[in-house]
Design a protein around this motif. Structure first.
Motif, PDB file in Angstrom:
ATOM      1  N   GLY A  54      48.021  41.448  49.226  1.00  0.00           N
ATOM      2  CA  GLY A  54      48.802  41.016  48.081  1.00  0.00           C
ATOM      3  C   GLY A  54      48.128  41.365  46.774  1.00  0.00           C
ATOM      4  O   GLY A  54      47.095  42.039  46.730  1.00  0.00           O
ATOM      5  N   LEU A  55      48.681  40.899  45.686  1.00  0.00           N
ATOM      6  CA  LEU A  55      48.234  41.270  44.349  1.00  0.00           C
ATOM      7  C   LEU A  55      47.598  40.104  43.607  1.00  0.00           C
ATOM      8  O   LEU A  55      47.459  40.148  42.390  1.00  0.00           O
ATOM      9  CB  LEU A  55      49.427  41.804  43.549  1.00  0.00           C
ATOM     10  CG  LEU A  55      50.128  43.026  44.153  1.00  0.00           C
ATOM     11  CD1 LEU A  55      51.334  43.400  43.317  1.00  0.00           C
ATOM     12  CD2 LEU A  55      49.169  44.201  44.272  1.00  0.00           C
ATOM     13  N   ASN A  56      47.195  39.080  44.323  1.00  0.00           N
ATOM     14  CA  ASN A  56      46.629  37.899  43.683  1.00  0.00           C
ATOM     15  C   ASN A  56      45.195  38.171  43.261  1.00  0.00           C
ATOM     16  O   ASN A  56      44.312  38.351  44.103  1.00  0.00           O
ATOM     17  CB  ASN A  56      46.690  36.727  44.662  1.00  0.00           C
ATOM     18  CG  ASN A  56      46.368  35.412  43.989  1.00  0.00           C
ATOM     19  OD1 ASN A  56      46.271  35.337  42.767  1.00  0.00           O
ATOM     20  ND2 ASN A  56      46.193  34.371  44.773  1.00  0.00           N
ATOM     21  N   THR A  57      44.957  38.237  41.949  1.00  0.00           N
ATOM     22  CA  THR A  57      43.608  38.436  41.430  1.00  0.00           C
ATOM     23  C   THR A  57      43.351  37.449  40.297  1.00  0.00           C
ATOM     24  O   THR A  57      44.284  36.877  39.726  1.00  0.00           O
ATOM     25  CB  THR A  57      43.394  39.865  40.894  1.00  0.00           C
ATOM     26  OG1 THR A  57      44.322  40.117  39.840  1.00  0.00           O
ATOM     27  CG2 THR A  57      43.563  40.906  41.990  1.00  0.00           C
ATOM     28  N   ASP A  58      42.071  37.261  39.974  1.00  0.00           N
ATOM     29  CA  ASP A  58      41.674  36.382  38.884  1.00  0.00           C
ATOM     30  C   ASP A  58      40.397  36.924  38.283  1.00  0.00           C
ATOM     31  O   ASP A  58      39.565  37.505  39.002  1.00  0.00           O
ATOM     32  CB  ASP A  58      41.466  34.957  39.390  1.00  0.00           C
ATOM     33  CG  ASP A  58      41.315  33.953  38.260  1.00  0.00           C
ATOM     34  OD1 ASP A  58      40.730  32.880  38.481  1.00  0.00           O
ATOM     35  OD2 ASP A  58      41.785  34.247  37.132  1.00  0.00           O
ATOM     36  N   TYR A  59      40.243  36.766  36.991  1.00  0.00           N
ATOM     37  CA  TYR A  59      39.069  37.263  36.281  1.00  0.00           C
ATOM     38  C   TYR A  59      38.553  36.207  35.312  1.00  0.00           C
ATOM     39  O   TYR A  59      39.330  35.452  34.723  1.00  0.00           O
ATOM     40  CB  TYR A  59      39.410  38.520  35.470  1.00  0.00           C
ATOM     41  CG  TYR A  59      39.783  39.704  36.297  1.00  0.00           C
ATOM     42  CD1 TYR A  59      41.106  39.961  36.633  1.00  0.00           C
ATOM     43  CD2 TYR A  59      38.804  40.593  36.753  1.00  0.00           C
ATOM     44  CE1 TYR A  59      41.453  41.072  37.405  1.00  0.00           C
ATOM     45  CE2 TYR A  59      39.143  41.700  37.513  1.00  0.00           C
ATOM     46  CZ  TYR A  59      40.461  41.923  37.840  1.00  0.00           C
ATOM     47  OH  TYR A  59      40.794  43.020  38.600  1.00  0.00           O
ATOM     48  N   ASP A  60      37.245  36.211  35.127  1.00  0.00           N
ATOM     49  CA  ASP A  60      36.688  35.432  34.033  1.00  0.00           C
ATOM     50  C   ASP A  60      37.079  36.104  32.721  1.00  0.00           C
ATOM     51  O   ASP A  60      37.184  37.320  32.639  1.00  0.00           O
ATOM     52  CB  ASP A  60      35.165  35.364  34.165  1.00  0.00           C
ATOM     53  CG  ASP A  60      34.542  34.501  33.086  1.00  0.00           C
ATOM     54  OD1 ASP A  60      33.975  35.065  32.149  1.00  0.00           O
ATOM     55  OD2 ASP A  60      34.656  33.270  33.193  1.00  0.00           O
TER      56      ASP A  60
END
Length: 123
Positions: A54-60
């Motif tokens: 999937g395309l679930n990402t997270d960044y600081d």
């Protein structure tokens, strides 16, 4: 048991790019992969995370627009592409794997860790 083998890193000048890799092996039941970084005397800080599928990402916020995390499920490898590096990006970088659901930014939410790799950015 999951083993995480990191590669990449090194010493670069400000503005340069680096790519870190993290190859996962063993009984892989993890759903999410992340990168953290740590400087002396400080706790490990969240950098980025992604789902294997999937395309679930997270960044600081400090790396948004400069770093990109990606996962290659065929190779069981996660990458961290780091562009426009700054001296404040200097740290030991760790990849981590999470078996539970959802992306979390706390290091306590991850079950397996790579060995760490040094990234040094000079001004």
């Amino acid at each position: 048991q999951v083993q995480l083998e990191q590669s990449g890193g090194g010493s670069v000048q400000a503005g340069d790019s680096l790519r870190l890799s993290c190859a996962a092996s063993g009984r892989i039941f993890t759903q999410y992969m992340a990168w953290f970084r740590q400087t002396p005397g400080k706790e490990r800080a969240f950098v980025a995370a992604t789902a294997w599928f999937g395309l679930n990402t997270d960044y600081d916020d400090s790396v948004k627009g400069r770093f990109a995390i990606s996962a290659d499920t065929a190779k069981n490898t996660v990458y961290l592409q780091m562009n426009s590096l700054k001296p404040e990006d200097t740290a030991v970088y760790y990849c981590a794997a999470r078996a539970g659901p959802g992306i979390v930014q706390s290091a306590y939410g991850y079950d397996y860790w790579g060995q760490g790799t040094q990234v040094t950015v000079s001004s």
